[in-house]
Design a protein around this motif. Sequence first.
Motif, mmCIF file in Angstrom:
data_model
loop_
_atom_site.group_PDB
_atom_site.id
_atom_site.type_symbol
_atom_site.label_atom_id
_atom_site.label_comp_id
_atom_site.label_asym_id
_atom_site.label_seq_id
_atom_site.Cartn_x
_atom_site.Cartn_y
_atom_site.Cartn_z
ATOM 1 N N ALA A 196 0.826 -1.207 0.000
ATOM 2 C CA ALA A 196 0.000 0.000 0.000
ATOM 3 C C ALA A 196 0.862 1.259 0.000
ATOM 4 O O ALA A 196 0.572 2.224 -0.726
ATOM 5 N N ALA A 197 1.940 1.262 0.791
ATOM 6 C CA ALA A 197 2.820 2.435 0.843
ATOM 7 C C ALA A 197 3.523 2.648 -0.491
ATOM 8 O O ALA A 197 3.657 3.786 -0.967
ATOM 9 N N PHE A 198 3.965 1.552 -1.118
ATOM 10 C CA PHE A 198 4.604 1.693 -2.425
ATOM 11 C C PHE A 198 3.592 2.140 -3.481
ATOM 12 O O PHE A 198 3.921 2.929 -4.371
ATOM 13 N N GLY A 199 2.358 1.647 -3.391
ATOM 14 C CA GLY A 199 1.328 2.089 -4.324
ATOM 15 C C GLY A 199 1.058 3.574 -4.200
ATOM 16 O O GLY A 199 0.905 4.282 -5.217
ATOM 17 N N LEU A 200 1.014 4.092 -2.974
ATOM 18 C CA LEU A 200 0.804 5.529 -2.785
ATOM 19 C C LEU A 200 1.992 6.327 -3.303
ATOM 20 O O LEU A 200 1.805 7.390 -3.925
ATOM 21 N N MET A 201 3.202 5.835 -3.051
ATOM 22 C CA MET A 201 4.377 6.527 -3.564
ATOM 23 C C MET A 201 4.361 6.576 -5.085
ATOM 24 O O MET A 201 4.690 7.591 -5.704
ATOM 25 N N THR A 202 3.951 5.476 -5.728
ATOM 26 C CA THR A 202 3.877 5.437 -7.187
ATOM 27 C C THR A 202 2.847 6.437 -7.702
ATOM 28 O O THR A 202 3.075 7.131 -8.699
ATOM 29 N N ALA A 203 1.708 6.517 -7.023
ATOM 30 C CA ALA A 203 0.658 7.443 -7.444
ATOM 31 C C ALA A 203 1.133 8.891 -7.355
ATOM 32 O O ALA A 203 0.935 9.687 -8.284
ATOM 33 N N THR A 204 1.774 9.247 -6.240
ATOM 34 C CA THR A 204 2.262 10.622 -6.100
ATOM 35 C C THR A 204 3.442 10.897 -7.033
ATOM 36 O O THR A 204 3.654 12.040 -7.448
ATOM 37 N N TYR A 205 4.191 9.851 -7.382
ATOM 38 C CA TYR A 205 5.257 10.002 -8.380
ATOM 39 C C TYR A 205 4.655 10.392 -9.732
ATOM 40 O O TYR A 205 5.188 11.251 -10.440
ATOM 41 N N GLY A 206 3.523 9.789 -10.087
ATOM 42 C CA GLY A 206 2.840 10.181 -11.320
ATOM 43 C C GLY A 206 2.340 11.610 -11.260
ATOM 44 O O GLY A 206 2.433 12.365 -12.241
ATOM 45 N N LEU A 207 1.792 12.031 -10.097
ATOM 46 C CA LEU A 207 1.357 13.418 -9.953
ATOM 47 C C LEU A 207 2.538 14.385 -10.071
ATOM 48 O O LEU A 207 2.403 15.481 -10.633
ATOM 49 N N LEU A 208 3.685 13.978 -9.542
ATOM 50 C CA LEU A 208 4.877 14.819 -9.638
ATOM 51 C C LEU A 208 5.293 15.014 -11.093
ATOM 52 O O LEU A 208 5.663 16.126 -11.506
ATOM 53 N N ILE A 209 5.224 13.948 -11.872
ATOM 54 C CA ILE A 209 5.549 14.049 -13.296
ATOM 55 C C ILE A 209 4.597 15.023 -13.990
ATOM 56 O O ILE A 209 5.011 15.869 -14.796
ATOM 57 N N ALA A 210 3.309 14.925 -13.648
ATOM 58 C CA ALA A 210 2.326 15.817 -14.260
ATOM 59 C C ALA A 210 2.538 17.265 -13.838
ATOM 60 O O ALA A 210 2.288 18.199 -14.614
ATOM 61 N N ALA A 211 2.990 17.472 -12.600
ATOM 62 C CA ALA A 211 3.178 18.829 -12.107
ATOM 63 C C ALA A 211 4.420 19.485 -12.691
ATOM 64 O O ALA A 211 4.432 20.700 -12.944
ATOM 65 N N LEU A 212 5.464 18.715 -12.919
ATOM 66 C CA LEU A 212 6.716 19.280 -13.409
ATOM 67 C C LEU A 212 6.819 19.263 -14.928
ATOM 68 O O LEU A 212 7.603 20.022 -15.503
ATOM 69 N N GLY A 213 6.052 18.403 -15.591
ATOM 70 C CA GLY A 213 6.135 18.304 -17.047
ATOM 71 C C GLY A 213 5.352 19.410 -17.734
ATOM 72 O O GLY A 213 4.239 19.755 -17.322
ATOM 73 N N LYS A 214 5.939 19.950 -18.783
ATOM 74 C CA LYS A 214 5.255 20.989 -19.547
ATOM 75 C C LYS A 214 4.295 20.377 -20.559
ATOM 76 O O LYS A 214 3.165 20.826 -20.703
ATOM 77 N N THR A 215 4.762 19.386 -21.281
ATOM 78 C CA THR A 215 3.917 18.683 -22.245
ATOM 79 C C THR A 215 4.093 17.189 -22.056
ATOM 80 O O THR A 215 5.095 16.723 -21.488
ATOM 81 N N ALA A 216 3.123 16.419 -22.558
ATOM 82 C CA ALA A 216 3.194 14.963 -22.432
ATOM 83 C C ALA A 216 4.382 14.398 -23.189
ATOM 84 O O ALA A 216 5.047 13.465 -22.737
ATOM 85 N N GLU A 217 4.665 14.969 -24.353
ATOM 86 C CA GLU A 217 5.763 14.463 -25.183
ATOM 87 C C GLU A 217 7.103 14.670 -24.503
ATOM 88 O O GLU A 217 7.971 13.780 -24.507
ATOM 89 N N ALA A 218 7.311 15.841 -23.913
ATOM 90 C CA ALA A 218 8.591 16.118 -23.256
ATOM 91 C C ALA A 218 8.733 15.327 -21.961
ATOM 92 O O ALA A 218 9.829 14.857 -21.627
ATOM 93 N N ALA A 219 7.641 15.176 -21.233
ATOM 94 C CA ALA A 219 7.712 14.498 -19.935
ATOM 95 C C ALA A 219 7.905 12.993 -20.083
ATOM 96 O O ALA A 219 8.521 12.367 -19.212
ATOM 97 N N ARG A 220 7.400 12.410 -21.169
ATOM 98 C CA ARG A 220 7.453 10.954 -21.311
ATOM 99 C C ARG A 220 8.887 10.446 -21.350
ATOM 100 O O ARG A 220 9.252 9.517 -20.604
#
Length: 265
Positions: free
Chosen positions: A159-183
């Motif tokens: 459960a803790a790793f699942g939450l960390m993974t979820a917030t890791y995805g949110l971090l990518i969305a917050a720091l990425g400018k576009t989907a192409e550059a962030a991928r």
Amino acid sequence: TEIYTLSLHDALPISMPANQRNALKSILEGAAKINALAPGAGGENGGGLSIPFTTSEEQLTSGSGIPYNPYAHAFGGMAIQFILFMGVDVGIGLLLQRQRGLWKRFRAAPLSKLQLLGSRAISAMLIATIILAVVFTFARVVFNVRLDGSVPGFIAVCAAFGLMTATYGLLIAALGKTAEAARGLSILGTLVMVILSGAWVPSFLFPGWLQNLTKLVPARWAMDGLDAMSWRGLPASEAVLPVVILLGFSGLFGAIALVRFRWEE
């Protein structure tokens, strides 16, 4: 049964110079005399000169005495790798939704940013936890991978790793400018995290300085927690530190995502 004997003279290397052969012969003859004169020589307890250690074969086992199953680490490592890639997909999906203007519509609803991003994080966490449960269930049925440690500890790590993974995805969305550059950048970062976590090669095989460095990688704690609860057969107390550290990374990633996430491109 025929018994063959070999004299000391015949046992010496032929290519050795005469003076070295004589010196070596004197050493071996002296050792033979010590063995012959020592107390208990030839008896049950032996005597004289002997090898100062013994060797024996022993099967590697987990903490509970069950033989080590190498599939346990492999399933944990591969599950961590692909769940992290699922986190990347969560972040890229949020960026694509922002490009389509979906988040501007969400903004019109009476929902806060915390509620919107939190709902995505909780759903991703549940999916990641279920994936880990399914993977280890398959490993148990097909490859006899056992949870020799604490089952509640295993669930807590998942459960803790699942939450960390979820917030890791949110971090990518917050720091990425576009989907192409962030991928591309997020995939590279994820692969580096997987390598340093010990998912591919166990971390205890790393050099000492690298083992200390990998403690800064959240996936390393997830890998240690899964190993402890599976093949190492450790109690639930050994899952506390990995869970706390994973929750700490989750809080850090989530806080950054909440502050930096933009409703529009």
